[in-house]
Design an enzyme around this catalytic site. Structure first.
Site: not given
Ligand code: NAP
Length: 320
Positions: A49, A102
């Site tokens: 998005r 995850k």
């Molecule tokens: P994030 O940066 O806050 O969000 C990931 C992306 O998901 C956002 O940039 C957005 O992408 C999309 N998104 C967010 N809300 C949404 C919604 N309501 N509907 C559709 N798309 C949505 O989160 P993240 O840290 O990458 O974590 C995402 C997942 O990876 C989680 O389950 C987390 O546990 C896992 N994870 C994270 C890490 C870490 O270090 N951060 C490590 C391992 C695993 P767009 O803007 O492109 O739509």
């Protein structure tokens, strides 16, 4: 690799087109570099998005991707767990192989629903646990296979302001709070212990202004007196710790750095791996090739149990 989606079934391809959905922190830090290194997949499209990735075709939602690119049979979902379920259902219903970040869902039941749909559609569902691919984990599992384990201490203490700045979803219902990193420890625990354990007590500390916990203390029991104590805390400043210490009747095994470093009886072990996320994509390709799914909900079930059994305390409000 066994292809999927309209026009892909049965083809033998060296590298499959893959779409990455949810281009946030983990997609940029890990998935994009891992796909770039993969022989099995090449990044063909994104769903984002907020704009996606420079030079890669982008769609604003899953329906647009499915309509525009029936040739893409593989998708990897990197958005937070609550919005991920409907997107995963749509991808599976369209016959795509699906990889889930995850935790695999916001509830255990929804993951089972995804698993049933994948089976009905004859496609692969891979519920990933990246920490299980940390360099020391396979060796730890092998070392503990025949061990008599007496105690496990898990210390997962990190500074939420450093690792999750401005991430509102982790503080909202379904965002897991401190279990977002803590579930990584549980994914390692469930992979390396040779016997299952179950939760016997928990205390969850909720900031007064948030829906998810900032800290949690858990106790698990296993067979023959085995006890596991786990401390998850997001208020840790200074040194951070992602450590699992296992006492056995023969000595001590210690995984540090989230499973990347292994000591046995104080001696650093030589461990090697291709890296957590390259390991995930390698495994995803193997599963697709074999026509299998890999969906282990046991770490999520332990978190669900903590919410069921845990005593709740209220602590100081948290402000980013
Ligand atoms: P994030 O940066 O806050 O969000 C990931 C992306 O998901 C956002 O940039 C957005 O992408 C999309 N998104 C967010 N809300 C949404 C919604 N309501 N509907 C559709 N798309 C949505 O989160 P993240 O840290 O990458 O974590 C995402 C997942 O990876 C989680 O389950 C987390 O546990 C896992 N994870 C994270 C890490 C870490 O270090 N951060 C490590 C391992 C695993 P767009 O803007 O492109 O739509």
């Amino acid at each position: 690799m066994r292809g999927a989606g309209a026009g892909g079934m049965g083809r033998q391809l060296k590298s499959e087109p893959i779409a990455l959905l949810g281009i946030g922190k983990i997609a940029r830090d890990q998935h994009i570099p891992a796909i770039a290194r993969s022989d099995a997949f090449h990044l063909t499209a994104t769903v984002s998005r907020s704009g996606g990735v420079d030079g890669v075709e982008n769609h604003t939602d899953i329906a647009a991707l499915l309509a525009a690119r029936p040739d893409i049979g593989v998708v990897s979902l990197c958005m937070p767990p609550v919005p991920r379920f409907d997107i995963a259902m749509a991808a599976l219903a369209a016959g795509k192989h699906v990889m889930l970040e995850k935790p695999p869902g916001a509830t255990v039941s929804e993951v089972h629903k995804l698993e049933r749909l994948a089976r009905a559609k004859g496609v692969t569902l891979f519920a990933t646990w990246h920490s299980r691919h940390a360099a020391g984990v396979a060796r730890a599992r092998a070392h503990l296979r025949d061990a008599r384990i007496t105690h496990v201490q898990i210390d997962w203490r990190e500074d939420v302001r450093r690792w999750h700045p401005g991430q509102d979803w982790i503080w909202q219902a379904g965002g897991l709070g401190v279990f977002d990193p803590g579930i990584n420890a549980l994914s390692i625990m469930t992979a390396v212990l040779p016997q299952p354990v179950h939760l016997t007590a928990a205390t969850l500390a909720f900031p007064a202004n948030r829906d998810t916990p900032i800290a949690a203390d858990l106790v698990f029991a296993g067979a023959a007196g085995l006890r596991v104590d786990a401390a998850f805390d997001w208020r840790q400043e200074g040194p951070q710790s992602w450590t699992i210490t296992v006492q056995t009747t023969d000595g001590e095994l210690r995984l540090t750095d989230g499973g990347a470093t292994l000591h046995i009886d104080g001696v650093l072990q030589t461990v090697a791996g291709i890296g957590e996320y390259p390991g995930l994509y390698h495994r995803f390709a193997e599963l697709i090739e074999a026509g299998q799914s890999d969906v282990d909900t046991s770490p999520l079930a332990h978190v669900a149990d903590a919410f069921l059994l845990g005593r709740r305390t209220t602590v100081a409000a948290f402000h980013d």
